[in-house]
Design an enzyme around this catalytic site. Structure first.
Site, PDB file in Angstrom:
ATOM      1  N   SER A  60     -15.003  -7.603   1.742  1.00  0.00           N
ATOM      2  CA  SER A  60     -15.279  -8.594   0.705  1.00  0.00           C
ATOM      3  C   SER A  60     -15.416 -10.023   1.237  1.00  0.00           C
ATOM      4  O   SER A  60     -16.292 -10.766   0.809  1.00  0.00           O
ATOM      5  CB  SER A  60     -14.186  -8.536  -0.364  1.00  0.00           C
ATOM      6  OG  SER A  60     -12.912  -8.777   0.205  1.00  0.00           O
ATOM      7  N   LYS A  65     -12.488  -1.108  10.025  1.00  0.00           N
ATOM      8  CA  LYS A  65     -12.511  -2.102   8.946  1.00  0.00           C
ATOM      9  C   LYS A  65     -11.669  -3.297   9.312  1.00  0.00           C
ATOM     10  O   LYS A  65     -10.542  -3.108   9.748  1.00  0.00           O
ATOM     11  CB  LYS A  65     -11.948  -1.443   7.678  1.00  0.00           C
ATOM     12  CG  LYS A  65     -11.754  -2.385   6.518  1.00  0.00           C
ATOM     13  CD  LYS A  65     -11.014  -1.702   5.408  1.00  0.00           C
ATOM     14  CE  LYS A  65     -10.601  -2.748   4.396  1.00  0.00           C
ATOM     15  NZ  LYS A  65      -9.707  -2.243   3.407  1.00  0.00           N
ATOM     16  N   CYS A 125       0.799  -1.223   0.000  1.00  0.00           N
ATOM     17  CA  CYS A 125       0.000   0.000   0.000  1.00  0.00           C
ATOM     18  C   CYS A 125       0.835   1.278   0.000  1.00  0.00           C
ATOM     19  O   CYS A 125       0.290   2.383   0.028  1.00  0.00           O
ATOM     20  CB  CYS A 125      -0.931  -0.004   1.215  1.00  0.00           C
ATOM     21  SG  CYS A 125      -2.020  -1.431   1.243  1.00  0.00           S
ATOM     22  N   LYS A 129      -7.733   0.209  10.443  1.00  0.00           N
ATOM     23  CA  LYS A 129      -7.773  -0.851   9.442  1.00  0.00           C
ATOM     24  C   LYS A 129      -6.894  -2.003   9.909  1.00  0.00           C
ATOM     25  O   LYS A 129      -5.685  -1.846  10.090  1.00  0.00           O
ATOM     26  CB  LYS A 129      -7.266  -0.302   8.115  1.00  0.00           C
ATOM     27  CG  LYS A 129      -7.246  -1.320   6.999  1.00  0.00           C
ATOM     28  CD  LYS A 129      -6.879  -0.657   5.693  1.00  0.00           C
ATOM     29  CE  LYS A 129      -6.766  -1.664   4.579  1.00  0.00           C
ATOM     30  NZ  LYS A 129      -6.408  -1.042   3.315  1.00  0.00           N
TER      31      LYS A 129
HETATM   32  C1  PBG Z   1      -6.597  -1.122  -0.107  1.00  0.00           C
HETATM   33  C2  PBG Z   1      -7.878  -1.702   0.341  1.00  0.00           C
HETATM   34  C3  PBG Z   1      -8.178  -3.025   0.678  1.00  0.00           C
HETATM   35  C4  PBG Z   1      -9.544  -3.061   0.922  1.00  0.00           C
HETATM   36  C5  PBG Z   1     -10.026  -1.781   0.761  1.00  0.00           C
HETATM   37  N1  PBG Z   1      -8.970  -0.941   0.420  1.00  0.00           N
HETATM   38  C6  PBG Z   1      -7.378  -4.266   0.679  1.00  0.00           C
HETATM   39  C7  PBG Z   1      -6.181  -4.455   1.477  1.00  0.00           C
HETATM   40  O1  PBG Z   1      -5.884  -3.785   2.455  1.00  0.00           O
HETATM   41  O2  PBG Z   1      -5.483  -5.362   1.061  1.00  0.00           O
HETATM   42  C8  PBG Z   1     -10.323  -4.297   1.261  1.00  0.00           C
HETATM   43  C9  PBG Z   1     -11.774  -4.191   1.108  1.00  0.00           C
HETATM   44  C10 PBG Z   1     -12.498  -5.485   1.067  1.00  0.00           C
HETATM   45  O3  PBG Z   1     -11.961  -6.569   1.368  1.00  0.00           O
HETATM   46  O4  PBG Z   1     -13.667  -5.427   0.719  1.00  0.00           O
HETATM   47  N2  PBG Z   1      -5.630  -0.946   0.793  1.00  0.00           N
END
Ligand code: PBG
Length: 322
Positions: free
Chosen positions: A266, A240, A114, A187
């Site tokens: 997801s 999240k 990221c 997160k």
């Molecule tokens: C990007 C991001 C992610 C998600 C949203 N923004 C994936 C990650 O951190 O790998 C995941 C959202 C989902 O699983 O629906 N950093």
């Protein structure tokens, strides 16, 4: 059911529907293990948005899938990048929609992390380490390109230190004082992001994200991250994922005044789809799915979320129309 649904006040206006947009034309690609979620080219995206707008959804969150990746995430901020193009078109065609855009590097970097990477730890964990300064500069460029296209909110999700502050500063400096920020504040390094990474081709090529995302037992640090985002200028803060973290949502809700979003991610969505597919057959299936989803979203709302980002939003909007 409708009445009970309204009683906890889960309004359509509090749901945010995520979209994946890619380059090219006439594409609506299915995603592995991510039922009924697609990678849209711009023209097909506009068709779909027309439908959800008619259903009464008011907020979308855009994710970009670029054609090219490099170490500097150039395709995320270059002129005419896919998300900026999409924002511009969506805004032009649907001026009442609130457009939020994800600001992260993972879909644009070759390694799938990221941020801009300065090194990696050793041993089995192989934690990627950010060059924080370069990461912030890149995130700011992406955010400014989205604001310039007309985004109402930019949503930094890289978990880079001071990302909200850096983006706020860059937006103000470039004349986008009205563009707001939804911080992915708390997160967690979750195991529930799998289908999303299939969608965005953003799985990390080495190591994992535990060097910058939160460990899942660390709720105190999570609350600290929310405090930091509020101080840095976030207009909305976020927890999240949602389901394993309802306690964090409640604590944040009780502690802070800022609007609070929860991301029903997801893997949480795919889990429901798989359950329905395997357990509830035939005619019972749709009814069962509806009950499951409303129970889940009501729970997230009851925990204290003002906004819920969810792939179920389209179905919920349809069910409410029935
Ligand atoms: C990007 C991001 C992610 C998600 C949203 N923004 C994936 C990650 O951190 O790998 C995941 C959202 C989902 O699983 O629906 N950093």
């Amino acid at each position: 059911m409708g009445k009970r649904f309204m009683a906890i006040n889960l309004k359509l206006s509090s749901l945010i529907y995520p979209y994946f947009v890619q380059t090219g034309a006439n594409k609506k690609e299915e995603i592995d293990l991510f039922p009924q979620v697609f990678r849209f080219s711009l023209n097909r995206l506009l068709e779909d948005i027309e439908k959800i707008e008619k259903l009464g959804l008011r907020r979308i969150l855009l994710f970009g899938i670029p054609e090219e990746k490099d170490l500097n995430a150039t395709s995320g901020f270059k002129k005419g990048n896919i998300v900026a193009l999409a924002i511009k078109e969506v805004k032009k065609n649907f001026p009442d929609l609130i457009i939020m855009s994800d600001v992260c590097l993972c879909a644009y970097t070759t390694h799938g992390h990221c941020g801009i990477i300065s090194g990696q730890g050793t041993g089995s964990r192989m934690r990627a380490v950010f060059d924080n300064k370069k990461t912030l500069q890149t995130l700011a460029k992406i955010a400014v390109s989205h604001a310039d296209a007309g985004a109402d909110f930019v949503a930094p999700s890289a978990m880079a230190r001071q990302q909200v502050f850096a983006i706020r500063k860059a937006l103000d400096k470039n004349g986008y004082k009205k563009t707001k920020i939804m911080g992915y504040s708390a997160k967690f390094a979750s195991n529930f992001y799998g289908p999303f990474r299939n969608a965005a081709f953003s799985a990390a090529k080495f190591g994992d994200r535990s060097g910058y995302q939160l460990g899942f037992s660390d709720y105190k640090k999570a609350l600290g991250e929310i405090v930091a985002d509020i101080k840095e200028g976030a207009d909305i803060v976020m927890v999240k994922p949602a389901l394993g973290y309802l306690d964090v949502i409640t604590r944040a809700h009780l502690k802070f005044d800022k609007p609070l979003a929860a991301y029903n991610v997801s893997g949480e969505y795919a889990m429901v789809k798989a359950y329905v597919e395997r357990i509830a057959h035939g005619a019972r299936r749709i009814a069962e799915e509806k009950k499951l989803v409303l129970e889940i979203l009501t729970g997230i709302k009851r925990a204290g979320a003002d906004l819920i980002i969810t792939y179920h939003a389209k179905d919920v909007a349809k069910w409410l129309k029935e």
